[in-house]
Design an enzyme around this catalytic site. Structure first.
Site, PDB file in Angstrom:
ATOM      1  N   GLY A 187     -50.719 -76.559 -33.634  1.00 35.72           N
ATOM      2  CA  GLY A 187     -51.882 -75.847 -33.102  1.00 35.72           C
ATOM      3  C   GLY A 187     -52.072 -75.963 -31.607  1.00 35.72           C
ATOM      4  O   GLY A 187     -53.192 -75.819 -31.113  1.00 35.72           O
ATOM      5  N   SER A 188     -50.973 -76.162 -30.852  1.00 39.78           N
ATOM      6  CA  SER A 188     -51.171 -76.291 -29.400  1.00 39.78           C
ATOM      7  C   SER A 188     -51.647 -74.970 -28.791  1.00 39.78           C
ATOM      8  O   SER A 188     -52.410 -74.985 -27.814  1.00 39.78           O
ATOM      9  CB  SER A 188     -49.896 -76.787 -28.718  1.00 39.78           C
ATOM     10  OG  SER A 188     -48.889 -75.815 -28.772  1.00 39.78           O
ATOM     11  N   LYS A 229     -43.416 -65.419 -47.108  1.00 34.78           N
ATOM     12  CA  LYS A 229     -44.631 -64.585 -47.099  1.00 34.78           C
ATOM     13  C   LYS A 229     -45.676 -65.246 -47.987  1.00 34.78           C
ATOM     14  O   LYS A 229     -45.372 -66.199 -48.699  1.00 34.78           O
ATOM     15  CB  LYS A 229     -44.314 -63.174 -47.609  1.00 34.78           C
ATOM     16  CG  LYS A 229     -43.786 -63.173 -49.039  1.00 34.78           C
ATOM     17  CD  LYS A 229     -43.569 -61.769 -49.569  1.00 34.78           C
ATOM     18  CE  LYS A 229     -43.136 -61.822 -51.019  1.00 34.78           C
ATOM     19  NZ  LYS A 229     -42.935 -60.519 -51.629  1.00 34.78           N
ATOM     20  N   MET A 274     -46.158 -69.067 -39.722  1.00 30.29           N
ATOM     21  CA  MET A 274     -44.741 -68.908 -39.995  1.00 30.29           C
ATOM     22  C   MET A 274     -44.432 -68.057 -41.235  1.00 30.29           C
ATOM     23  O   MET A 274     -43.365 -68.178 -41.826  1.00 30.29           O
ATOM     24  CB  MET A 274     -44.072 -70.288 -40.098  1.00 30.29           C
ATOM     25  CG  MET A 274     -44.214 -71.124 -38.813  1.00 30.29           C
ATOM     26  SD  MET A 274     -43.856 -70.211 -37.270  1.00 30.29           S
ATOM     27  CE  MET A 274     -42.071 -70.256 -37.303  1.00 30.29           C
ATOM     28  N   ARG A 275     -45.333 -67.178 -41.590  1.00 28.21           N
ATOM     29  CA  ARG A 275     -45.069 -66.245 -42.702  1.00 28.21           C
ATOM     30  C   ARG A 275     -45.274 -64.813 -42.224  1.00 28.21           C
ATOM     31  O   ARG A 275     -46.095 -64.554 -41.340  1.00 28.21           O
ATOM     32  CB  ARG A 275     -45.993 -66.528 -43.879  1.00 28.21           C
ATOM     33  CG  ARG A 275     -45.666 -67.849 -44.557  1.00 28.21           C
ATOM     34  CD  ARG A 275     -46.717 -68.210 -45.574  1.00 28.21           C
ATOM     35  NE  ARG A 275     -46.538 -69.592 -45.979  1.00 28.21           N
ATOM     36  CZ  ARG A 275     -45.790 -69.997 -47.011  1.00 28.21           C
ATOM     37  NH1 ARG A 275     -45.187 -69.104 -47.772  1.00 28.21           N
ATOM     38  NH2 ARG A 275     -45.664 -71.268 -47.285  1.00 28.21           N
ATOM     39  N   ASN A 292     -49.898 -61.695 -32.027  1.00 28.87           N
ATOM     40  CA  ASN A 292     -48.999 -62.816 -32.287  1.00 28.87           C
ATOM     41  C   ASN A 292     -48.393 -63.283 -30.966  1.00 28.87           C
ATOM     42  O   ASN A 292     -48.268 -62.502 -30.026  1.00 28.87           O
ATOM     43  CB  ASN A 292     -47.872 -62.375 -33.225  1.00 28.87           C
ATOM     44  CG  ASN A 292     -46.942 -63.522 -33.582  1.00 28.87           C
ATOM     45  OD1 ASN A 292     -47.392 -64.659 -33.820  1.00 28.87           O
ATOM     46  ND2 ASN A 292     -45.641 -63.265 -33.616  1.00 28.87           N
ATOM     47  N   HIS A 321     -44.833 -65.013 -29.608  1.00 24.66           N
ATOM     48  CA  HIS A 321     -43.459 -65.271 -30.054  1.00 24.66           C
ATOM     49  C   HIS A 321     -42.687 -65.932 -28.908  1.00 24.66           C
ATOM     50  O   HIS A 321     -42.771 -65.480 -27.764  1.00 24.66           O
ATOM     51  CB  HIS A 321     -42.793 -63.958 -30.473  1.00 24.66           C
ATOM     52  CG  HIS A 321     -41.429 -64.173 -31.025  1.00 24.66           C
ATOM     53  ND1 HIS A 321     -41.207 -64.601 -32.320  1.00 24.66           N
ATOM     54  CD2 HIS A 321     -40.205 -64.075 -30.446  1.00 24.66           C
ATOM     55  CE1 HIS A 321     -39.907 -64.748 -32.510  1.00 24.66           C
ATOM     56  NE2 HIS A 321     -39.284 -64.439 -31.400  1.00 24.66           N
TER      57      HIS A 321
HETATM   58  C1  GAR Z   1     -45.132 -71.534 -30.843  1.00 22.26           C
HETATM   59  O1  GAR Z   1     -44.115 -71.899 -29.962  1.00 22.26           O
HETATM   60  C2  GAR Z   1     -45.003 -70.089 -31.256  1.00 22.26           C
HETATM   61  O2  GAR Z   1     -44.463 -69.292 -30.249  1.00 22.26           O
HETATM   62  C3  GAR Z   1     -44.083 -70.178 -32.431  1.00 22.26           C
HETATM   63  O3  GAR Z   1     -44.501 -71.340 -33.115  1.00 22.26           O
HETATM   64  C4  GAR Z   1     -45.001 -72.288 -32.185  1.00 22.26           C
HETATM   65  C5  GAR Z   1     -46.319 -72.835 -32.684  1.00 22.26           C
HETATM   66  O4  GAR Z   1     -46.743 -73.920 -31.939  1.00 22.26           O
HETATM   67  N1  GAR Z   1     -44.197 -69.016 -33.244  1.00 22.26           N
HETATM   68  C6  GAR Z   1     -43.174 -68.409 -33.833  1.00 22.26           C
HETATM   69  O5  GAR Z   1     -42.029 -68.807 -33.753  1.00 22.26           O
HETATM   70  C7  GAR Z   1     -43.561 -67.184 -34.637  1.00 22.26           C
HETATM   71  N2  GAR Z   1     -42.405 -66.464 -35.045  1.00 22.26           N
HETATM   72  P1  GAR Z   1     -48.243 -74.434 -31.977  1.00 22.26           P
HETATM   73  O6  GAR Z   1     -48.607 -74.699 -33.447  1.00 22.26           O
HETATM   74  O7  GAR Z   1     -48.207 -75.699 -31.194  1.00 22.26           O
HETATM   75  O8  GAR Z   1     -49.122 -73.387 -31.357  1.00 22.26           O
END
Ligand code: GAR
Length: 201
Positions: free
Chosen positions: A14-15, A67, A94-95, A111, A113
């Site tokens: 959740g950063s 999903k 991540m779904r 979103n 990415h």
């Molecule tokens: C982030 O780096 C985000 O870009 C990636 O997951 C991480 C979540 O970090 N998302 C994906 O890869 C989506 N396809 P967080 O929980 O620290 O925010």
């Protein structure tokens, strides 16, 4: 519309949510996180939500890995509607998003990415970038559509790939860029919502 509000969906530490919540606390986000929902019961993001005083909910995703079950997605829509949110922010969720969530918030799901889309869609994009030997990668904020990482791009930040980078060091540098880009793009999107005065769902 008064200050728009949004729901956050995430699976991890959740950063990015923290960056959004801090921007809200500082009065610079222009919109308000109203609920945090995770498909992972012990996600750090849910602990963070309670630290920020924002309601956090776990929704059991069902039997699939990539999903949610239709029931789980319907439950998420219900929670978002109960919270009265205007739009949805995916932060490390991540779904893949399916109906009914896409239909409930058309053009209103964002979103982040960890690559310069359209390059390196899918999982562990920083590792894909490292393996491809590119000298630059980054992060992208985009609208979510029915494809995987394919919706309209709202903004990007560039991040250099350094000679001694590991997957870990590169991901950390991309995340630092994410934490600046996402609040900025969420603010722009909320402003756009206020100006177009789209009817509430
Ligand atoms: C982030 O780096 C985000 O870009 C990636 O997951 C991480 C979540 O970090 N998302 C994906 O890869 C989506 N396809 P967080 O929980 O620290 O925010």
């Amino acid at each position: 519309m008064s200050m728009p509000s949004f729901g956050v969906l995430g699976s991890g530490k959740g950063s990015n949510f923290r960056a959004l919540a801090e921007s809200f606390k500082n009065g610079t986000l222009g919109c308000e996180p109203a609920v945090v929902i995770s498909d992972v019961e012990d996600a750090g993001m849910l602990t963070l939500a309670s630290e920020f005083g924002i309601p956090g909910r776990f929704v059991c995703p069902g039997p699939f890995r990539t999903k949610m079950s239709p029931e789980a997605e319907a439950e998420i829509v219900l929670l978002l509607r109960e919270a009265g949110v205007d739009f949805v922010v995916l932060a490390g969720f991540m779904r893949v998003i399916k109906e009914p969530l896409l239909q409930a918030f058309p053009g209103r799901i964002l979103n982040i990415h960890p690559s310069l889309l359209p390059l390196f869609r899918g999982l562990e994009s920083w590792r894909q970038a490292l393996e491809a030997g590119v000298s630059e990668t980054g992060c992208t904020v985009h609208l979510v559509d029915a494809g995987v990482d394919t919706g309209e791009i709202l903004g990007q930040s560039r991040v250099p790939v350094l000679p001694n980078d590991t997957a870990h060091s590169l991901h950390a540098r991309i995340q630092a860029a994410e934490h600046e880009l996402y609040p900025r793009m969420v603010r722009v999107f909320a402003e756009r919502l206020r100006k177009t005065k789209l009817p509430n769902h």
